[in-house]
Write a protein that holds these residues in place. Structure first.
Motif, mmCIF file in Angstrom:
data_model
loop_
_atom_site.group_PDB
_atom_site.id
_atom_site.type_symbol
_atom_site.label_atom_id
_atom_site.label_comp_id
_atom_site.label_asym_id
_atom_site.label_seq_id
_atom_site.Cartn_x
_atom_site.Cartn_y
_atom_site.Cartn_z
ATOM 1 N N LEU A 57 0.811 -1.213 0.000
ATOM 2 C CA LEU A 57 0.000 0.000 0.000
ATOM 3 C C LEU A 57 0.845 1.264 0.000
ATOM 4 N N ASP A 58 0.625 2.117 -0.994
ATOM 5 C CA ASP A 58 1.224 3.451 -1.017
ATOM 6 C C ASP A 58 0.374 4.374 -0.149
ATOM 7 N N LEU A 59 1.016 5.191 0.678
ATOM 8 C CA LEU A 59 0.258 6.097 1.548
ATOM 9 C C LEU A 59 -0.259 7.330 0.803
ATOM 10 N N GLY A 60 0.428 7.730 -0.255
ATOM 11 C CA GLY A 60 0.063 8.965 -0.953
ATOM 12 C C GLY A 60 -0.968 8.738 -2.039
ATOM 13 N N LEU A 61 -2.201 8.490 -1.651
ATOM 14 C CA LEU A 61 -3.266 8.216 -2.614
ATOM 15 C C LEU A 61 -4.081 9.477 -2.887
ATOM 16 N N PRO A 62 -4.692 9.579 -4.072
ATOM 17 C CA PRO A 62 -5.358 10.828 -4.462
ATOM 18 C C PRO A 62 -6.701 11.085 -3.791
ATOM 19 N N ASP A 63 -7.371 10.016 -3.329
ATOM 20 C CA ASP A 63 -8.750 10.212 -2.877
ATOM 21 C C ASP A 63 -8.967 10.058 -1.379
ATOM 22 N N MET A 64 -7.992 9.477 -0.670
ATOM 23 C CA MET A 64 -8.143 9.369 0.786
ATOM 24 C C MET A 64 -6.773 9.173 1.426
ATOM 25 N N SER A 65 -6.713 9.466 2.700
ATOM 26 C CA SER A 65 -5.483 9.264 3.448
ATOM 27 C C SER A 65 -5.126 7.783 3.468
ATOM 28 N N GLY A 66 -3.843 7.494 3.311
ATOM 29 C CA GLY A 66 -3.401 6.106 3.403
ATOM 30 C C GLY A 66 -3.715 5.502 4.756
ATOM 31 N N LEU A 67 -3.651 6.318 5.810
ATOM 32 C CA LEU A 67 -3.961 5.828 7.156
ATOM 33 C C LEU A 67 -5.437 5.457 7.267
ATOM 34 N N THR A 68 -6.296 6.268 6.652
ATOM 35 C CA THR A 68 -7.725 5.950 6.641
ATOM 36 C C THR A 68 -7.969 4.645 5.908
ATOM 37 N N LEU A 69 -7.289 4.465 4.784
ATOM 38 C CA LEU A 69 -7.446 3.242 4.007
ATOM 39 C C LEU A 69 -6.971 2.026 4.791
ATOM 40 N N ILE A 70 -5.867 2.155 5.508
ATOM 41 C CA ILE A 70 -5.382 1.045 6.324
ATOM 42 C C ILE A 70 -6.451 0.608 7.314
ATOM 43 N N SER A 71 -7.082 1.573 7.974
ATOM 44 C CA SER A 71 -8.144 1.243 8.938
ATOM 45 C C SER A 71 -9.300 0.515 8.269
#
Length: 222
Positions: A57-71
């Motif tokens: 997983l790349d943290l720098g995504l265009p539509d949401m925070s990588g941390l949010t996506l991890i959760s």
């Protein structure tokens, strides 16, 4: 795809990098990218529809925070192990990633052989820390790596087979120093520094210098 292949979901918004990483895994026996996503929304949808062992997983995504996506991914696929692939090593970002249950934090300049090794190790249950972030882990280790709070003397008793010089080298390894840096700091040859690191890895019964550094932090040496 073989049934025992490591099944990977690749989440990366840069197409060229995504294609390169996918090609690496697809051309290596034992690995298979089963699904890709270029943003967080796609990753959430794909996670629901595929069997996935490891999420890169790349943290720098265009539509949401990588941390949010991890959760979100932890809720959808708690059995999948997440590896963060980042271009930087921000202290707070590192701490939050590991507090969310990430298994590895990898800086994007990693070489291909090491990336394959990390994915395999994580799939088997290991954690992995990029050497560049080890000094930061020293400062925040209570939040990331549970410590035994062993004294230096206690660590010495447990690992009495380490020589005094090996302790000195181990401390520099924990500081994130390369073999070349260790050689300069201790006024020894790079070959000798490498030999000391190899001995430390064997004596601490770990697989690499990063795991040796993590073990030293956990045991309270530093």
């Amino acid at each position: 795809m073989e049934s025992n292949d490591i099944k990977i979901m690749l989440v990366e918004d840069h197409k060229l990098l995504r294609v390169g990483i996918k090609t690496l895994f697809d051309e290596t026996d034992g690995y298979m990218v089963v699904t890709e996503a270029e943003n967080g929304k796609e990753a959430v949808i794909n996670a629901k529809n595929f069997v996935i062992n490891v999420i890169l997983l790349d943290l720098g995504l265009p539509d949401m925070s990588g941390l949010t996506l991890i959760s979100k991914l932890q809720e959808i696929k708690p059995e999948s192990k997440i590896i963060v692939l980042s271009s930087h090593n921000n202290d707070d970002e590192i701490t939050k990633c590991f507090s969310l249950g990430v298994y590895a934090y990898v800086i994007k300049d990693i070489n291909t052989e090491m990336l394959l090794y990390i994915v395999k190790s994580v799939n088997e249950g290991a954690m992995w820390f990029d050497p560049k972030i080890v000094p930061k882990l020293r400062l925040k280790s209570d939040n990331i790596i549970p410590q035994k709070k062993t004294s230096r003397a206690g660590f010495r008793n447990t690992h009495s087979n380490l020589t005094q010089r090996e302790y000195e080298v181990l401390k520099l390894v924990v500081d994130g120093k390369s073999n070349s840096d260790i050689a300069k700091d201790l006024c020894i040859s790079e070959h000798t520094a490498k030999a000391h690191v190899c001995n430390i890895i064997q004596k601490l019964v770990v697989d690499d210098r990063t795991q040796a550094a993590v073990k030293a932090i956990k045991e309270g040496l530093v």
